[in-house]
Scaffold this active site. Structure first.
Site: not given
Ligand SMILES: [Zn+2]
Length: 255
Positions: A170, A177, A234, A237
């Protein structure tokens, strides 16, 4: 002889008159030029005065301007995703306290990414819209390195937050996300909320109802189709890894 004397006297007077007149002219002439110069000088002086008044004005208004925000210059290596022009929704979770740290990490919510990420997000948005009437909603985009540090300070656990020394994708502007929303802007059910740290958030977790499973397959499929990589734990992501960028400290402004 008297007549001649009279004329001589008259001539003397005339001569005297001429001398005096010429003298006056001589005096007046330079003073005339001088007047012109004075006028010119006055204009110059007026200009100077005006300029100095302007300068003084500037000086005097500076303290008032000091409090105003300078116009933001966004470096060319960043692209901002704005809902109005893209249709992509933003719900930047770290700009509020509704996140797993319960702390406000960003002073305000804005979404910046590298140009190639922006380009692909627009294509995905178009794709989802055309095929399903769906769209994207972004929870997090570029995360300035100082914000990564704040996140780490709030939750210093490498199971949940990438250590600032290692740096997050990021902070390179290459990760996002996100989730998918329906035509009314409602989140599709992905089985867990954003930033849920548990087995259910893993891509290989399959103990969900068919509709949830379908949504999870859709998000992974559409993102990977456009070149994004997923991470195992995740569902929200995604990152682009074809080109690398350094970690960045640049932070956006807030009104
Ligand atoms: Zn992320």
């Amino acid at each position: 002889m008297r007549r001649i004397g009279f004329f001589v006297r008259i001539s003397n007077w005339v001569l005297l008159f001429l001398v005096v007149f010429a003298g006056c002219k001589m005096e007046k002439s330079p003073s005339g030029i001088s007047d012109g110069m004075n006028a010119k000088d006055s204009l110059t002086q007026l200009d100077k005065n005006t300029a100095s008044e302007e300068t003084e004005d500037k000086v005097s208004t500076e303290p008032i301007n000091e409090g105003k925000k300078k116009k933001e210059v966004i470096p060319p290596q960043w692209k901002e995703i704005v809902t109005d022009s893209t249709g992509i929704l933003l719900d930047i979770k770290y700009a509020g306290t509704d996140n797993f740290t319960k702390k406000k990490i960003y002073p305000c919510g804005r979404c910046f990414v590298r140009p190639e990420v922006a380009e692909k997000l627009l294509l995905i948005q178009k794709d989802l819209k055309e095929r399903y009437g769906f769209g994207l909603k972004l929870f997090d985009c570029y995360r300035p390195a100082p914000a990564q540090q704040r996140l780490w300070d709030a939750v210093p656990d490498p199971d949940y937050v990438t250590p600032p020394a290692k740096g997050s994708m990021h902070s390179k502007g290459l990760a996002v996300d996100l989730t998918i929303v329906d035509k009314n802007g409602n989140d599709l059910n992905m089985g867990t909320p954003y930033d849920f740290f548990g087995r259910e958030a893993h891509h290989d977790y399959e103990d969900f109802a068919a509709d949830i499973q379908k949504n999870r397959v859709l998000i992974k499929k559409v993102m990977e189709l456009h070149g994004f990589n997923s991470i195992r734990t995740e569902w929200w992501h995604y990152s682009l890894t074809k080109k690398s960028y350094p970690l960045s400290d640049w932070e956006w402004q807030c009104d």
